[in-house]
Design an enzyme around this catalytic site. Sequence first.
Site, PDB file in Angstrom:
ATOM      1  N   GLY A 173      35.826  78.197  30.754  1.00  0.00           N
ATOM      2  CA  GLY A 173      34.885  76.788  29.940  1.00  0.00           C
ATOM      3  C   GLY A 173      34.007  77.323  29.278  1.00  0.00           C
ATOM      4  N   ARG A 174      32.706  78.397  29.702  1.00  0.00           N
ATOM      5  CA  ARG A 174      32.093  78.563  29.331  1.00  0.00           C
ATOM      6  C   ARG A 174      31.903  79.788  27.857  1.00  0.00           C
ATOM      7  NH1 ARG A 174      31.871  78.594  34.310  1.00  0.00           N
ATOM      8  NH2 ARG A 174      30.611  81.136  35.925  1.00  0.00           N
ATOM      9  N   LYS A 188      31.100  66.367  42.134  1.00  0.00           N
ATOM     10  CA  LYS A 188      32.422  65.398  41.238  1.00  0.00           C
ATOM     11  C   LYS A 188      33.088  64.715  42.174  1.00  0.00           C
ATOM     12  CE  LYS A 188      34.093  69.540  37.953  1.00  0.00           C
ATOM     13  NZ  LYS A 188      34.427  69.979  38.083  1.00  0.00           N
ATOM     14  N   GLU A 211      34.981  62.756  32.921  1.00  0.00           N
ATOM     15  CA  GLU A 211      34.678  62.197  31.858  1.00  0.00           C
ATOM     16  C   GLU A 211      35.426  61.898  30.605  1.00  0.00           C
ATOM     17  OE1 GLU A 211      33.448  64.502  34.144  1.00  0.00           O
ATOM     18  OE2 GLU A 211      31.031  64.769  34.565  1.00  0.00           O
ATOM     19  N   GLU A 244      25.268  78.614  34.763  1.00  0.00           N
ATOM     20  CA  GLU A 244      27.265  78.627  35.430  1.00  0.00           C
ATOM     21  C   GLU A 244      27.114  79.811  35.916  1.00  0.00           C
ATOM     22  OE1 GLU A 244      29.616  76.640  33.131  1.00  0.00           O
ATOM     23  OE2 GLU A 244      29.653  75.030  35.184  1.00  0.00           O
ATOM     24  N   LYS A 256      40.717  71.625  29.313  1.00  0.00           N
ATOM     25  CA  LYS A 256      40.827  72.620  29.461  1.00  0.00           C
ATOM     26  C   LYS A 256      42.105  72.106  30.828  1.00  0.00           C
ATOM     27  CE  LYS A 256      40.765  77.564  32.420  1.00  0.00           C
ATOM     28  NZ  LYS A 256      40.397  78.300  32.754  1.00  0.00           N
ATOM     29  N   HIS A 301       4.291  73.954  19.578  1.00  0.00           N
ATOM     30  CA  HIS A 301       3.376  72.878  19.667  1.00  0.00           C
ATOM     31  C   HIS A 301       3.304  72.056  20.512  1.00  0.00           C
ATOM     32  CE1 HIS A 301       1.805  73.851  15.169  1.00  0.00           C
ATOM     33  NE2 HIS A 301       3.166  74.199  15.049  1.00  0.00           N
TER      34      HIS A 301
HETATM   35  C1  G6Q Z   1      32.596  75.956  32.821  1.00  0.00           C
HETATM   36  C2  G6Q Z   1      32.814  75.411  33.141  1.00  0.00           C
HETATM   37  C3  G6Q Z   1      33.044  73.547  32.664  1.00  0.00           C
HETATM   38  C4  G6Q Z   1      34.059  73.580  32.300  1.00  0.00           C
HETATM   39  C5  G6Q Z   1      33.741  71.724  32.176  1.00  0.00           C
HETATM   40  C6  G6Q Z   1      35.438  70.848  31.396  1.00  0.00           C
HETATM   41  O1  G6Q Z   1      32.783  77.156  32.312  1.00  0.00           O
HETATM   42  O2  G6Q Z   1      34.121  75.316  33.679  1.00  0.00           O
HETATM   43  O3  G6Q Z   1      31.973  73.530  31.846  1.00  0.00           O
HETATM   44  O4  G6Q Z   1      34.190  73.736  31.037  1.00  0.00           O
HETATM   45  O5  G6Q Z   1      34.213  70.934  33.167  1.00  0.00           O
HETATM   46  O6  G6Q Z   1      36.641  71.211  31.882  1.00  0.00           O
HETATM   47  P1  G6Q Z   1      37.683  70.538  31.233  1.00  0.00           P
HETATM   48  O7  G6Q Z   1      37.904  72.091  29.754  1.00  0.00           O
HETATM   49  O8  G6Q Z   1      38.801  71.320  32.157  1.00  0.00           O
HETATM   50  O9  G6Q Z   1      37.585  69.475  31.102  1.00  0.00           O
END
Ligand code: G6Q
Length: 547
Positions: free
Chosen positions: A269-270, A506, A214, A355, A208, A386
Amino acid sequence: MTTDSRAELPSWTSLASHSTDVQSLHLRELFDQDAGRGERFHLEAVGFYFDYAKQLVTDETLRLLLELARESHVAERRDAMFAGEHINVSEDRAVLHVALRLPREETLVVDGVDVVAEVHRVLDQMARFANSVRSGEWRGHTGKPIKNVVNIGIGGSDLGPVMAYEALRHYSQRDLTFRFVSNVDATDFVEAVRDLEADETLFIISSKTFGTLETLTNANSARAWLLERLHDNTAVAKHFVAVSTNAAKVAAFGIDVANMFEFWDWVGGRYSMESAIGLSTMIAIGPQHFEEMLSGFHALDEHFRTAPFESNLPVLHGLLAVWNRDFLGFSTVGVMPYDQYLHRLPAYLQQLTMESNGKHVTFSGERVTYETGPVYWGEPGTNGQHSFYQLIHQGTTKVPVDFIGFARSLNPLAQHHDILMSNIFAQAEALAFGKTEAELRAEGADERALKHRVMEGNRPSSVVLAEELTPRLLGSLIALYEHSVFVQGTIWKIDSFDQWGVELGKQLSVTIIPELANDAPGDLRHDSSTNALIARYRALKENGQGS
Ligand code: G6Q
């Protein structure tokens, strides 16, 4: 310390005192006293049969919980979300994942823009691209069609795509290989591409912000991997596309913005798996199935928006979660899908739920005086049986369980499916009713092991049953949990749509990265434990280099 008023609502106070009565009841009694309980305590909507008869609730509990929903203004806040108001208070943003699944003919104007038209513009762009990859029309640098799709992203830009790909694998184009790289551990990337040919591989960089360390680290390694093999910078345009809200950073990375699939800051994001973040899903299952998935999301949205609370699936699901967390004191929830295709659902739901609702301050920044989001965890059945089910049955902590299962298997084979599903019903039954000493004795059980074999029961669970795992059903299932999380967050008065808690770690890692270099200055300014760990890490690293 300031306090919050939620716990002073009349329904909250009533629920607190009512819970002491319920805690002295046993599910055995509740079923004995009411022969129709199993029939009454279920809800059927949007393709689901939701059985909650084995939750530790009475009619009075449900009455009070519905009152709590009303006193907490769940309906008003739901309507505000659907209208595009800035209900994400700490980031001052609209929360409009529901707009991602509105049908083309609808309109929703937010801040002067019809977001539905925007959504469908991008969906059409995704469909054109997905079709060209699926048909082989999209060619790589050497003229070969794409055989492998690698999504690079993390968190919300990974968990949804992986979960959906795995869940809908049955519907996927089988001559395409899909891989998902999220971890900054190089092993993730190296193992994902080890057996792939660069000129047949498409990377989708999903971020996003396009600023996530990462993802950018993996994306840079992917570009280097590709260029080492194809020796031509112009190859990047044929083998990299981006999903992002940040065109400038996408262009700076070297991806043609014509191959960028956009989404918007009102998609968290989620909550983004059905936005352009779902590009890998659409390539896998095709635009038609993707549209069916969106229609499933939308059907559940409409149900949430319009059904009376007493027959509203996400409202009831969310209220039961609050009941278990705040009034019965259960601190975790087990999510057990009895479907191998849903094996990544627990991981996906961990982010969605924890989250979103792992917060301790209210909308206005006051510390809560009650418990908020529980820990979610789970494994597909029957594997968990199990392993850790022992604790769920006889441990000292109670774990409310959500069992999820389907009437028809996508892979019917001999008796597998009936065996699988018998286990859902058996586990829920065993958890609720257990086995008494007297019953064991009557069965002639060995006296020496009697105490060990007693199952107290009275352990709550729900069963979510549906006909078959289809794209549409998956959409509805995810929307059910999204809105349940919303209901819980609203009752807890917390902002389910921010995630400030992930920021500090972070920031600290950015400070520490240069300190780990071999030639970094020795004066570390952390606490003594962190200083010692960093020093030892560097020494061990150097040892390895010397050997
Ligand atoms: C979700 C969070 C988080 C996000 C990641 C990746 O709700 O905001 O999990 O999706 O940190 O972020 P980017 O899509 O910006 O790389």
